[in-house]
Write an enzyme that holds these catalytic residues in place. Structure first.
Site, short mmCIF file in Angstrom:
data_model
loop_
_atom_site.label_atom_id
_atom_site.label_comp_id
_atom_site.label_asym_id
_atom_site.label_seq_id
_atom_site.Cartn_x
_atom_site.Cartn_y
_atom_site.Cartn_z
N HIS A 85 42.95 29.46 41.62
CA HIS A 85 44.36 29.05 41.71
C HIS A 85 45.20 30.15 42.34
O HIS A 85 44.76 31.30 42.44
CB HIS A 85 44.89 28.65 40.33
CG HIS A 85 44.76 29.71 39.27
ND1 HIS A 85 43.56 29.99 38.64
CD2 HIS A 85 45.65 30.58 38.77
CE1 HIS A 85 43.74 30.97 37.77
NE2 HIS A 85 45.00 31.36 37.83
N HIS A 98 42.80 33.36 42.92
CA HIS A 98 41.94 34.09 41.98
C HIS A 98 41.52 33.13 40.86
O HIS A 98 42.10 32.06 40.70
CB HIS A 98 42.70 35.27 41.35
CG HIS A 98 43.84 34.83 40.48
ND1 HIS A 98 45.08 34.48 40.99
CD2 HIS A 98 43.95 34.65 39.12
CE1 HIS A 98 45.87 34.11 40.00
NE2 HIS A 98 45.22 34.19 38.86
N ASP A 140 40.90 33.31 36.56
CA ASP A 140 41.21 34.20 35.43
C ASP A 140 39.90 34.57 34.75
O ASP A 140 38.96 33.76 34.70
CB ASP A 140 42.14 33.50 34.43
CG ASP A 140 43.51 33.18 35.04
OD1 ASP A 140 43.85 33.76 36.08
OD2 ASP A 140 44.22 32.33 34.45
N ARG A 187 61.17 31.43 40.63
CA ARG A 187 60.16 30.82 39.75
C ARG A 187 59.67 31.85 38.74
O ARG A 187 59.50 33.03 39.07
CB ARG A 187 59.01 30.28 40.61
CG ARG A 187 57.91 29.68 39.81
CD ARG A 187 56.95 28.86 40.66
NE ARG A 187 55.98 28.26 39.77
CZ ARG A 187 54.83 28.83 39.42
NH1 ARG A 187 54.47 30.00 39.94
NH2 ARG A 187 54.02 28.25 38.57
C1 LIG Z 1 43.05 40.77 30.39
C2 LIG Z 1 43.39 40.74 31.68
C3 LIG Z 1 43.14 39.58 32.58
C4 LIG Z 1 43.81 39.99 33.88
C5 LIG Z 1 43.59 41.47 33.87
C6 LIG Z 1 44.03 41.83 32.44
O1 LIG Z 1 43.60 43.12 32.04
C7 LIG Z 1 45.55 41.74 32.31
C8 LIG Z 1 46.17 40.87 33.42
C9 LIG Z 1 45.33 39.68 33.84
C10 LIG Z 1 45.67 39.20 35.25
C11 LIG Z 1 46.89 38.27 35.32
C12 LIG Z 1 47.10 37.84 36.78
C13 LIG Z 1 45.82 37.43 37.52
C14 LIG Z 1 44.67 38.44 37.20
C15 LIG Z 1 43.42 38.13 38.02
C16 LIG Z 1 45.18 39.84 37.38
O2 LIG Z 1 45.13 40.52 38.39
O3 LIG Z 1 45.75 40.29 36.21
C17 LIG Z 1 44.44 38.46 35.70
C18 LIG Z 1 43.28 39.31 35.17
C19 LIG Z 1 42.04 38.47 35.00
O4 LIG Z 1 42.10 37.37 34.41
O5 LIG Z 1 41.00 38.92 35.46
O1 LIG Z 2 52.45 31.68 38.43
C1 LIG Z 2 51.52 30.90 38.33
O2 LIG Z 2 51.66 29.69 38.32
C2 LIG Z 2 50.10 31.42 38.20
C3 LIG Z 2 50.01 32.66 37.37
C4 LIG Z 2 48.60 33.10 37.22
O3 LIG Z 2 47.71 32.57 37.81
C5 LIG Z 2 48.26 34.22 36.32
O4 LIG Z 2 49.17 34.85 35.75
O5 LIG Z 2 47.05 34.48 36.15
FE LIG Z 3 45.76 33.17 37.03
#
Ligand SMILES: C=C1C[C@]23C[C@@]1(O)CC[C@H]2[C@@]12CCC[C@@](C)(C(=O)O1)[C@H]2[C@@H]3C(=O)O
Ligand SMILES: O=C(O)CCC(=O)C(=O)O
Ligand SMILES: [Fe+2]
Length: 358
Positions: free
Chosen positions: A274, A217, A219, A284
Site C-alpha cells: 500500500h 510498502h 507493514d 490528510r
Molecule cells: C514497529 C515498526 C513498524 C514500522 C517500523 C516500526 O519500528 C515503527 C514504524 C513502522 C512504520 C510505519 C510506516 C511504514 C513503515 C514501513 C515504516 O517505515 O515505519 C512501518 C514499519 C514496518 O511496518 O515495517
Molecule cells: O496514510 C496512509 O493511509 C497509510 C499509512 C501507512 O501505510 C502506515 O503508516 O504504515
Molecule cells: Fe503502512
C-alpha cells in the site's frame, strides 16, 4: 541497503511551500505506477454480521485489506485522537523537532523510516509512538502534555481490544484455535505485545501528481488498523488490477494484513502492498496502529497450515529480527526469510542487529 540517519536540513515546512521542489518530484522511475488503475471497492465488513469470520477470511485471502464497521470503538475516541494528531502536526517545526527521532531510534518525529530507500523525499511527516507517549508529549507541550497522553492511552486501549478480536477472527477463519497459538492468549506468562502507533501528516501539495505521500510498502505487523481523516489518499495494490483507492468511510477503520501474518498463515493471507498519495486542497492525516506479537515470540508458519504438499515457507522470526532485516532490505524482507527458493540464500537471523520495538 541500510537506513541513513535523517538529516535536520531535510525537515522542511511542507505546508508553506508554493511549488514542489525537485527533490520531492517523483517519476514513474521512483515508483512503478503513479496512476490509480481500478475502481473495484475494498470489502466492508460489519463486525456484528453473524458470518463475520467467513467474510474476514475471504477479505484476507483475496485483498489483504478491508474496512470494518460496527467495531465498537466510540466515535469520540477516534475524533479526539484525530484532533490531538492535528494539534501535534500544526505545531511549529522547531517545536516538533524537540521530539525528533534519534538517528538510530524508532520513536519520535521525522520522515517515515523507509525514506532512505528512495532518491526523492516523501510529501509527509511522521511521528512514531511506542509505549507511553509521555516523554514525547513533555517535549512538545512542556506545560500542557496531559491531554495528549490521556487521548493516546485511550486510543491504544481501544485499539488493543479491537486487534485482539480481529486476530481471533483471522485465526478462526484459518481453522486455528486457542490451543494452537498459546502466545495469542492473554496469560500471566505471556509478555505484552508492544504495538507501534504511526501518526502521518500529508499537507496539501502544490503539485500532487508528481509527489508521493508514503511510498509503496507492506507493514511488518500481524495486523495494522488505520484511521484516516475524511480525505482520500490510501491506495492498495491488487494483483492484476494495479492501485485501488481505499476511500475513507465515516466511522469505519481499515485493517491491513502485515508481513508477520503472511508468515504465520504460511502465505495463505498475503500482506498488502500500500501507499499514500496526496492532493492539492486538503491536509490528510492517518493513524496506524501497528500490532505485532510479544517480543519473545518467534513467528513461524502454523503447523496446522503446513503439510507435505505445503511445507513451511518461512523461517521462524521474532518481530525485532524481522524489523532489523527490513531496515536493511525493505520490501525484499519476506523473500529473504522464505525457506524455499530463497532469493539471497538463507539468512542467519543472528547476523542482524536487533531493533527494539518494545
Ligand atoms: C514497529 C515498526 C513498524 C514500522 C517500523 C516500526 O519500528 C515503527 C514504524 C513502522 C512504520 C510505519 C510506516 C511504514 C513503515 C514501513 C515504516 O517505515 O515505519 C512501518 C514499519 C514496518 O511496518 O515495517
Ligand atoms: O496514510 C496512509 O493511509 C497509510 C499509512 C501507512 O501505510 C502506515 O503508516 O504504515
Ligand atoms: Fe503502512
Amino acid at each position: 541497503m541500510s537506513l541513513k540517519p535523517l538529516k535536520a536540513e531535510n525537515h522542511k515546512d511542507l505546508s508553506s511551500m508554493k511549488e514542489l521542489p525537485d527533490s520531492y518530484a517523483w517519476s514513474s522511475v521512483d515508483d512503478d505506477c503513479l496512476l490509480s488503475c481500478s475502481s473495484e471497492p475494498v470489502p466492508v465488513i460489519n463486525l456484528e454480521d453473524p458470518n463475520v469470520m467467513k467474510h474476514v477470511g475471504h477479505a484476507c485471502k483475496t485483498w489483504g485489506v478491508f474496512h470494518v464497521t460496527n467495531h465498537g470503538i466510540p466515535m469520540a475516541v477516534l475524533d479526539d485522537m484525530e484532533a490531538s494528531v492535528r494539534k501535534l502536526f500544526y505545531l511549529p517545526i522547531q517545536q516538533k523537532l524537540k521530539a525528533a527521532r534519534a538517528p538510530d531510534g524508532v520513536s519520535g518525529y521525522g520522515a517515515v523510516r523507509i525514506s532512505s530507500f528512495f532518491h526523492k523525499h516523501m510529501w509527509s511527516e511522521g511521528f512514531t509512538i511506542i509505549g507511553s507517549p509521555y516523554e514525547h508529549a513533555k517535549k512538545l507541550w512542556p506545560q500542557d502534555y496531559k491531554n495528549f497522553c490521556v487521548v493516546v492511552d485511550e486510543y491504544n486501549k481501544e485499539m488493543k481490544k479491537l486487534t485482539n478480536r480481529l486476530m481471533w477472527l483471522v485465526l478462526g477463519s484459518l481453522g486455528i484455535t486457542e490451543g494452537d497459538v498459546k502466545w495469542a492468549r492473554q496469560t500471566r506468562d505471556t509478555k505484552e505485545a508492544c504495538p507501534a502507533l504511526q501518526l502521518n501528516s500529508y499537507p496539501a501539495c502544490p503539485d500532487p501528481d508528481r509527489a508521493m505521500g508514503l511510498a509503496a510498502h507492506t507493514d511488518s505487523s500481524l495486523l495494522t488498523i488505520l484511521h484516516q481523516n475524511n480525505t482520500s489518499g490510501l491506495q492498495v495494490q491488487r494483483e492484476g488490477m494495479g492501485w485501488v483507492t481505499v476511500p475513507p468511510i465515516k466511522g469505519a477503520l481499515v485493517v491491513h494484513v502485515g508481513d508477520l501474518l503472511h508468515i504465520l498463515s504460511n502465505g495463505l493471507y498475503s500482506s498488502v502492498l500500500h501507499r499514500a498519495i496526496v492532493n492539492r486542497a486538503q491536509h490528510r492525516l492517518s493513524i496506524a496502529y501497528i500490532y505485532g506479537p510479544p517480543s519473545n515470540v518467534r513467528i513461524s508458519p502454523l503447523s496446522k497450515l503446513t503439510s507435505i504438499v505445503r511445507p513451511p515457507l518461512y523461517q521462524p522470526v521474532t518481530w525485532s529480527e524481522y524489523l532489523a532485516i527490513k531496515a536493511k532490505y525493505f520490501n525484499k524482507t519476506l523473500s529473504i526469510v522464505r525457506l524455499s527458493a530463497p532469493v539471497n540464500g538463507f539468512v542467519d537471523l543472528k547476523d542482524h542487529k536487533s531493533v527494539i520495538v518494545g
